[in-house]
Write a protein that holds these residues in place. Sequence first.
Motif, mmCIF file in Angstrom:
data_model
loop_
_atom_site.group_PDB
_atom_site.id
_atom_site.type_symbol
_atom_site.label_atom_id
_atom_site.label_comp_id
_atom_site.label_asym_id
_atom_site.label_seq_id
_atom_site.Cartn_x
_atom_site.Cartn_y
_atom_site.Cartn_z
ATOM 1 N N VAL A 1 -6.457 41.282 -48.433
ATOM 2 C CA VAL A 1 -5.431 40.883 -47.465
ATOM 3 C C VAL A 1 -4.634 42.110 -47.051
ATOM 4 O O VAL A 1 -3.932 42.719 -47.860
ATOM 5 N N GLU A 2 -4.748 42.468 -45.775
ATOM 6 C CA GLU A 2 -4.110 43.670 -45.244
ATOM 7 C C GLU A 2 -2.895 43.267 -44.402
ATOM 8 O O GLU A 2 -3.018 42.492 -43.464
ATOM 9 N N PHE A 3 -1.726 43.828 -44.732
ATOM 10 C CA PHE A 3 -0.490 43.486 -44.029
ATOM 11 C C PHE A 3 -0.101 44.507 -42.964
ATOM 12 O O PHE A 3 0.848 44.277 -42.213
ATOM 13 N N ARG B 1 2.921 44.564 -35.755
ATOM 14 C CA ARG B 1 3.269 43.630 -34.674
ATOM 15 C C ARG B 1 4.768 43.344 -34.687
ATOM 16 O O ARG B 1 5.422 43.273 -33.644
ATOM 17 N N ILE B 2 5.325 43.180 -35.875
ATOM 18 C CA ILE B 2 6.760 42.919 -36.003
ATOM 19 C C ILE B 2 7.555 44.121 -35.511
ATOM 20 O O ILE B 2 8.556 43.975 -34.787
ATOM 21 N N GLU B 3 7.107 45.311 -35.865
ATOM 22 C CA GLU B 3 7.782 46.532 -35.419
ATOM 23 C C GLU B 3 7.731 46.658 -33.897
ATOM 24 O O GLU B 3 8.730 47.036 -33.262
ATOM 25 N N GLU C 1 3.465 40.137 -27.852
ATOM 26 C CA GLU C 1 3.657 40.465 -29.261
ATOM 27 C C GLU C 1 3.605 39.202 -30.111
ATOM 28 O O GLU C 1 3.081 39.211 -31.232
ATOM 29 N N ASP C 2 4.138 38.100 -29.588
ATOM 30 C CA ASP C 2 4.086 36.829 -30.313
ATOM 31 C C ASP C 2 2.647 36.341 -30.447
ATOM 32 O O ASP C 2 2.215 35.887 -31.511
ATOM 33 N N THR D 1 12.805 34.419 -32.835
ATOM 34 C CA THR D 1 11.366 34.616 -33.001
ATOM 35 C C THR D 1 11.089 35.780 -33.947
ATOM 36 O O THR D 1 10.246 35.686 -34.843
ATOM 37 N N LEU D 2 11.796 36.881 -33.752
ATOM 38 C CA LEU D 2 11.610 38.057 -34.606
ATOM 39 C C LEU D 2 11.970 37.748 -36.054
ATOM 40 O O LEU D 2 11.218 38.091 -36.978
ATOM 41 N N VAL D 3 13.108 37.115 -36.258
ATOM 42 C CA VAL D 3 13.551 36.770 -37.616
ATOM 43 C C VAL D 3 12.532 35.871 -38.308
ATOM 44 O O VAL D 3 12.188 36.067 -39.482
#
Length: 233
Positions: A124-126, A132-134, A149-150, A194-196
């Motif tokens: 599992v690679e994060f 994407r979050i950045e 991005e979403d 959305t980001l949170v």
Amino acid sequence: MKPLKRMSLKDIVIEKLHKHIVDHQLQPGDRFLNEKEIISLVGVSRTVVREALQAMEAVGVLRIKPGDGIIVNESSLHHLVNQFSFRWSRDRSRMLELLETRVMLELSALELIIRRLNSKPEAVEFAEMDARIEQMEKAIKLKLPIMEEDIEFHRKLFKMTGNQTFYELSEVITQYFHEVRESRMSIPEGYGNTLVEHKQIVHFIKQMDLEGAKKTMVKHLSPLKEIIMKGLY
């Protein structure tokens, strides 16, 4: 009457490439156009062409083999329901059913990912999720749209399950929420939420907290129901 939605350059290229496959009766295993030929055919930049190719590879239409060109892939689940896209996206009852299905898929994805973390954590690679979050965080600071991005966040989430069939099925279902997602993402005040929520989902996955991840995912997707009910897409 709602104005027709403008297609992005990437979507226009994808449509033309789909037409090329049909017009030339290309079959699985047939060699496809190379990048230079596609640029000549559609008249857009190499960047847009590559984005379109990546999207088509993601849903199984094409297979890009480094050093060996682009190959038409086996038919994917995406094509089995593509003909229903227009009708389904304008049927409120059907969209609510599809939303229920999408929620189930997203929650199942969380289960599969955490199961993989328990049995084979190195699989599992994060890194892509964190990236994407950045990217979303940067877009919000620059007051740029965050819809793409979403989309990529959820696409990477399904990829992390390690199940290609599950991933393709998720692509089929989530494609119908493009306009619904666009409606939600058109409200800048909702960007922060959305980001949170994205950050919280990844945090709970890393902690292997399935209940926390599921609760956050349900909260994250809940605004879509209101948009569908009000016909705001």
